[in-house]
Design an enzyme around this catalytic site. Structure first.
Site, PDB file in Angstrom:
ATOM      1  N   GLY A 618      17.766 -14.004  22.906  1.00 52.77           N
ATOM      2  CA  GLY A 618      16.986 -14.694  23.938  1.00 52.77           C
ATOM      3  C   GLY A 618      16.557 -16.086  23.552  1.00 52.77           C
ATOM      4  O   GLY A 618      16.888 -16.589  22.482  1.00 52.77           O
ATOM      5  N   THR A 619      15.811 -16.722  24.454  1.00 53.04           N
ATOM      6  CA  THR A 619      15.370 -18.092  24.228  1.00 53.04           C
ATOM      7  C   THR A 619      14.496 -18.199  22.990  1.00 53.04           C
ATOM      8  O   THR A 619      14.635 -19.104  22.184  1.00 53.04           O
ATOM      9  CB  THR A 619      14.546 -18.579  25.433  1.00 53.04           C
ATOM     10  N   PHE A 620      13.560 -17.283  22.887  1.00 50.39           N
ATOM     11  CA  PHE A 620      12.590 -17.398  21.814  1.00 50.39           C
ATOM     12  C   PHE A 620      12.770 -16.316  20.764  1.00 50.39           C
ATOM     13  O   PHE A 620      12.043 -16.264  19.801  1.00 50.39           O
ATOM     14  CB  PHE A 620      11.176 -17.270  22.382  1.00 50.39           C
ATOM     15  N   VAL A 623      16.579  -9.526  20.072  1.00 49.78           N
ATOM     16  CA  VAL A 623      16.120  -8.143  20.188  1.00 49.78           C
ATOM     17  C   VAL A 623      17.102  -7.211  19.481  1.00 49.78           C
ATOM     18  O   VAL A 623      18.310  -7.344  19.637  1.00 49.78           O
ATOM     19  CB  VAL A 623      15.972  -7.736  21.668  1.00 49.78           C
ATOM     20  N   LYS A 637      11.687  -6.891  18.644  1.00 48.64           N
ATOM     21  CA  LYS A 637      11.914  -8.291  18.965  1.00 48.64           C
ATOM     22  C   LYS A 637      11.529  -9.154  17.779  1.00 48.64           C
ATOM     23  O   LYS A 637      10.404  -9.105  17.297  1.00 48.64           O
ATOM     24  CB  LYS A 637      11.086  -8.652  20.191  1.00 48.64           C
ATOM     25  N   ASP A 736       8.561 -17.398  30.899  1.00 55.03           N
ATOM     26  CA  ASP A 736      10.010 -17.253  31.029  1.00 55.03           C
ATOM     27  C   ASP A 736      10.342 -16.105  31.978  1.00 55.03           C
ATOM     28  O   ASP A 736      10.962 -15.122  31.587  1.00 55.03           O
ATOM     29  CB  ASP A 736      10.621 -17.040  29.635  1.00 55.03           C
TER      30      ASP A 736
END
Ligand SMILES: *[C@@H]1O[C@H](CO)[C@@H](O)[C@H](O)[C@H]1NC(C)=O
Ligand SMILES: *[C@@H]1O[C@H](CO)[C@@H](O)[C@H](O)[C@H]1NC(C)=O
Ligand SMILES: *[C@@H]1O[C@H](CO)[C@@H](O)[C@H](O)[C@H]1NC(C)=O
Ligand SMILES: *[C@@H]1O[C@H](CO)[C@@H](O)[C@H](O)[C@H]1NC(C)=O
Ligand SMILES: *[C@@H]1O[C@H](CO)[C@@H](O)[C@H](O)[C@H]1NC(C)=O
Ligand SMILES: *[C@@H]1O[C@H](CO)[C@@H](O)[C@H](O)[C@H]1NC(C)=O
Ligand SMILES: *[C@@H]1O[C@H](CO)[C@@H](O)[C@H](O)[C@H]1NC(C)=O
Ligand SMILES: *[C@@H]1O[C@H](CO)[C@@H](O)[C@H](O)[C@H]1NC(C)=O
Ligand SMILES: *[C@@H]1O[C@H](CO)[C@@H](O)[C@H](O)[C@H]1NC(C)=O
Length: 890
Positions: A618-620, A623, A637, A736
């Site tokens: 993901g963006t940040f 996972v 995560k 987000d």
């Protein structure tokens, strides 16, 4: 005697008409008052005697009898039968409302009726045969309803009909022969139905037909010559049927024909040279037929021609040089034929040309060096031909190009560095399967809007220049089967690609190839900015905003403005960590006592060290799936961090995580625990095997049987709205929101995820550089370009995009919508394109039942409110929930 007689006669007449006048006045007043009550028309005053001045009502000269009733576009529903008592009615427009059930057969009592428009409603059942009694009817519009069955033969009585529209229903049977007997017929549309049989060969014979639109049916047989007989035809649309035979030469009879669209049929033969007679022709589209022969040079006489689409036929020969005379030509699409020779130099005179698609032919000339004289060119598609010679350096002057495809030809020489000047290049640069040699020009790195780059299957040599990291929008890349060497630059789109994108280059090393490089260590940290920022820039550019936002990209997790001192202990462990050693857990907790027995924190850490456990990138965060020794599966995560921020702000972060553990709502992804080690934070959640809403909507489309039905979708929409409303209630702005961050439990209950990120990156807490956080591609509210602030109304916008995705089964951003158009713009632009709300919805759902369709249209209205470009006009999340619940209850 005579005068007395005459006097008496006048007296009697006067009396009669007077009494009739009184009765009539009373009648229409009562009727109108009853209509007002039945349909609950807003804006009609309560002064009943004033009905002639109500909005949409026009009375006759006597100011008593209603002659025209226009109730178009009021979202009305109810029993219409009473309208049939307005005896003087000539004009009845009920279009674009919510009326359903059968069309009242009592409308047949409106003997004076000349205009009847029932389009854009939900009328079902069959067309009442009684309507055939409306002898004065000139215009009948029943389009965009749910009508079934055949057109009843009784309508043959409508001999004064000029406009007859029954398009977009579910009508079947054949188009009745008697339609051809209407001598006044000007407009006949029956597109998007299930009509079969042939087009009546008398259609247009006695009338002066101007518009004939029968696309998307199952019609067969030839295009009848009769339609061209009067010479008055202006628009002919027969696309998507099973028509066969030739395009009749008689088409040359129709000087005012502007639009001919007959693609996707089984037509054979040649385009008749008589087409040159059709001097007003603007659109000529005959793609996907079996037409053959040369392209007639006579078409160059159609000086207004804007679009010429002959794709996917059997045309042979060369492009006639006369086509260069078509000064208004914007699209020339000749792909999928047997054409050969050169691109005629005369074509460069077509200054308005923006699409030149010659792909998939046998063109065997060279690319003219002055091709960019066609300064408006946006699409240059020459792939799959036998084009020789070099790519001219002058290609750099085609500054408007969005899509350049020269793949599968015999091109030689090197890739001109001037291609880097085509800053607009967005859709694709495909030079694959040629004989190109020399280096990959570093200048290509300037193409920061480009999404797809394919240089595969050439003889390119040297390194992949690290400058290509400037291609910030890149998603697809292919360098395979060249002679490239050196290490693959560290750049997310490269490492995220399949290794097949780099295979077949003996000298290449580094990820994603499994061949490791000798001396490439140390570049990771330096390139980390790109890794994090790439998606964000993509989002800003890709959202179609024509605003150049200079984004200072530093997404920092918990970065404070003041520098803090490192603690010797933690920096030591962070630097020395390797994959083989189990890192030392600094802090960790599982909030729930019952779960604490099942979750082993060391096993959690171990799971995140194995790439094969990766679920989502993901963006940040990334996972991972983690299987506990107890057998329990959880999802973990891993937060990205820079500058040791997690170490520096450890205690603060732990406090925040403990607090987040208490944040609980049925539609939020609950944080069940966390682990901090080195400079890494791991957040623990329940594992949700049903994946994300994005996967449900967009990945299952290939298998229709797995497509979620409307009730499932609707309850997901409501749940996600409730989750967000709760967040806003506790003053958390989500950073987000996207369908990828809505997870689904085993019962498809939606759980909004990435909440922790929003909390940990909360702008109000003084975390820096928050302006770079934009959210995901396609979900970013338009005001973000100016404010660089994520707000509650911004969240509502992003939610609106999700709702649109649910309703349309379309991606938030898709090439299909056209340049600079995303899902939101596409939906909001529907009416200006002449499309109805129904055409926006996923028809696989909206046509299943009347109830579904009703709910979907209502939900669409809410989605439109949520995605209003003005933030203040968007409803609050709480109100969105209320509106959705109201739809569900009705
Ligand atoms: C109602 O409308 C009639 C006709 O326009 C008008 O004469 C009358 O004054 C109105 N009555 C009221 C109460 O407004
Ligand atoms: C309207 O009034 C005129 C004269 O007053 C009369 O001739 C005519 O029949 C009336 N029309 C209707 C529809 O009542
Ligand atoms: C509509 O109203 C009429 C009487 O005005 C009645 O006969 C008819 O059954 C009603 N139709 C429906 C669908 O309720
Ligand atoms: C229905 O058809 C009539 C006649 O062609 C036309 O004037 C009218 O605008 C159409 N209605 C809608 C809603 O397009
Ligand atoms: C037309 O549709 C109706 C109902 O939708 C069906 O009963 C009928 O068989 C169909 N007729 C033809 C000719 O396909
Ligand atoms: C159409 O009109 C012609 C001539 O008036 C007549 O012979 C024919 O029967 C009519 N066709 C239909 C289908 O009504
Ligand atoms: C084309 O136009 C010319 C001159 O107007 C006319 O003589 C000829 O018949 C037309 N051809 C066709 C096929 O209509
Ligand atoms: C070409 O289009 C223009 C603008 O629409 C129009 O004025 C002109 O009459 C057209 N020319 C022909 C030959 O139809
Ligand atoms: C292109 O192909 C055509 C037909 O195959 C051939 O006649 C012509 O000589 C070729 N031209 C070139 C430049 O190779």
């Amino acid at each position: 005697m005579a005068s007395l007689c005459c006097y008496l006669f006048i007296l009697v007449l006067g009396f009669l008409s007077n009494s009739q006048f009184l009765v009539a006045e009373l009648d229409d007043q009562i009727i109108m008052s009853s209509i007002r009550e039945d349909l609950q028309v807003l804006g009609w005053s309560s002064n009943i005697s004033d009905y002639c001045s109500w909005k949409g009502v026009r009375c006759g000269l006597n100011h008593s009898m209603v002659e025209a009733l226009d109730l178009s576009g009021h979202s009305l529903r109810g029993n219409l039968t009473v309208i049939s008592q307005l005896k003087a009615l000539k004009w009845l427009d009920l279009s674009f409302n919510d009326f359903h059930g059968k069309i009242p057969s009592s409308f047949a009592n409106l003997f004076e009726l000349e205009f009847l428009d029932l389009s854009l409603n939900k009328f079902d059942g069959s067309i009442p045969p009684e309507l055939g009694g409306l002898k004065n009817l000139k215009s009948l519009n029943l389009s965009n309803n749910l009508l079934v069955g055949e057109i009843p033969d009784e309508l043959q009585g409508l001999e004064n009909l000029r406009d007859f529209q029954v398009s977009s229903n579910r009508l079947n049977g054949s188009i009745p022969m008697w339609v051809g007997n209407f001598t006044h017929l000007r407009v006949f549309t029956a597109y998007e139905n299930a009509f079969d049989g042939v087009i009546p060969d008398n259609l247009g014979l006695v009338s002066e037909l101007q518009v004939l639109n029968l696309h998307t049916n199952k019609l067969e047989g030839p295009i009848p010559r009769s339609v061209f007989a009067s010479g008055k035809l202006e628009i002919l649309v027969l696309t998507q049927n099973r028509l066969n035979g030739n395009l009749p030469e008689e088409i040359g009879n129709c000087k005012s024909l502007t639009s001919v669209r007959i693609g996707n049929n089984d037509l054979v033969g040649v385009v008749p040279p008589a087409i040159g007679n059709v001097s007003s022709l603007a659109y000529f589209e005959v793609n996907n037929n079996h037409l053959s022969g040369d392209i007639t040079s006579r078409i160059s006489l159609c000086s207004n021609l804007t679009l010429l689409n002959l794709a996917s036929n059997g045309f042979t020969g060369t492009i006639p040089s006369e086509l260069g005379e078509l000064m208004n030509l914007q699209e020339l699409i000749l792909s999928g034929n047997n054409l050969y020779g050169d691109i005629p130099r005369s074509m460069l005179k077509c200054k308005n040309l923006n699409k030149l698609d010659l792909s998939n032919n046998r063109f065997n000339g060279t690319i003219p060096s002055d091709i960019c004289n066609v300064s408006r060119l946006q699409y240059l598609l020459l792939e799959q031909n036998s084009i020789k010679g070099e790519i001219p350096n002058e290609i750099g002057k085609c500054t408007k190009l969005l899509d350049l495809r020269l793949g599968s030809n015999y091109l030689t020489g090197s890739i001109p560095s001037e291609i880097g000047r085509i800053k607009n290049l967005q859709i694709a640069l495909n030079l694959s399967f040629n004989h190109l040699n020399g280096p990959v020009p570093p200048e290509l790195g300037k193409l920061d809007k480009l999404v797809s780059l394919d240089l595969s299957n050439n003889h390119l040599s040297g390194d992949i220049p690290s400058e290509l990291k400037g291609m910030l929008s890149l998603i697809e890349v292919n360098f395979s089967n060249n002679l490239l060497t050196g290490s693959i630059p560290f750049f997310v789109p490269f490492q995220k690609s399949a290794n097949s994108s780099f295979l077949g280059n003996d000298g290449l090393c580094g990820a994603p190839l499994s061949i490791s490089c000798k001396n490439s260590i140390g570049s990771y940290n330096q390139d980390y900015h790109h890794k994090v920022s790439y998606k964000i820039i993509l989002a800003v550019i890709g959202s179609g905003l024509a605003v150049f936002v200079s984004v200072t990209i530093v997404v920092l997790l918990f970065v404070m403005k003041e520098k803090q001192e490192k603690t010797a202990k933690s920096s030591g462990t962070a630097d020395d960590a390797t994959v083989d050693d189990q890192p030392i857990i600094i802090s960790g907790n599982v909030f729930d006592d019952n779960l604490r027995q099942e979750i082993d924190l060391d096993a959690v850490v171990k799971a995140t060290l194995k790439d094969s456990n990766k679920l989502i990138f993901g963006t940040f965060s990334t996972v991972y799936k983690a299987v506990m020794p107890s057998g329990m599966i959880i999802s973990v995560k891993r937060l990205k961090s820079m500058d040791k921020t997690i170490i520096h702000h450890q205690s603060k972060m732990i406090r925040e995580l403990e607090r987040l553990g208490k944040l609980s709502h049925a539609n939020l992804l609950q944080l069940i625990g966390y682990v901090i080690y080195e400079d890494v934070a791991l957040l623990l959640h329940h594992y949700l095997p049903n994946g994300t809403l994005a996967q449900l909507l967009h990945e299952s489309t290939k298998q229709p049987e797995y497509q979620p039905d409307w009730p499932t979708r609707f309850s997901i929409a409501i749940g996600a709205a409730e989750g967000l409303a709760f967040l806003h209630h506790v003053a958390i702005i989500h950073l987000d929101i996207s369908s990828s961050n809505v997870l689904l439990d085993a019962n498809f209950k939606p759980l909004v995820g990435e909440v922790e990120i929003s909390k940990l990156l909360d702008p109000s807490r003084g975390t820096a550089s928050i302006s770079a956080v934009a959210g995901s591609f396609g979900y970013i509210p338009p005001e973000y370009a100016y404010t660089m602030q994520v707000t509650a109304p911004g969240n509502v916008y992003s939610y609106g995009v999700i709702l649109l995705e649910i309703l349309t089964t379309r991606l938030p951003v898709d090439e299909e919508f056209g340049e600079g158009v995303d899902l939101v713009k596409w939906v909001h632009g529907a009416s200006s394109r002449g499309e109805t709300p129904e055409q926006i919805l996923d028809s696989q759902l909206s046509t299943v039942s009347f109830g579904w369709r009703k709910e979907m249209l209502a939900a669409l209205k809410i989605a439109l409110l949520c995605t209003d470009s003005i933030p203040a006009k968007r409803p609050k999340m709480k109100v969105v929930v209320e509106m959705l619940m109201e739809i569900k209850q009705n």
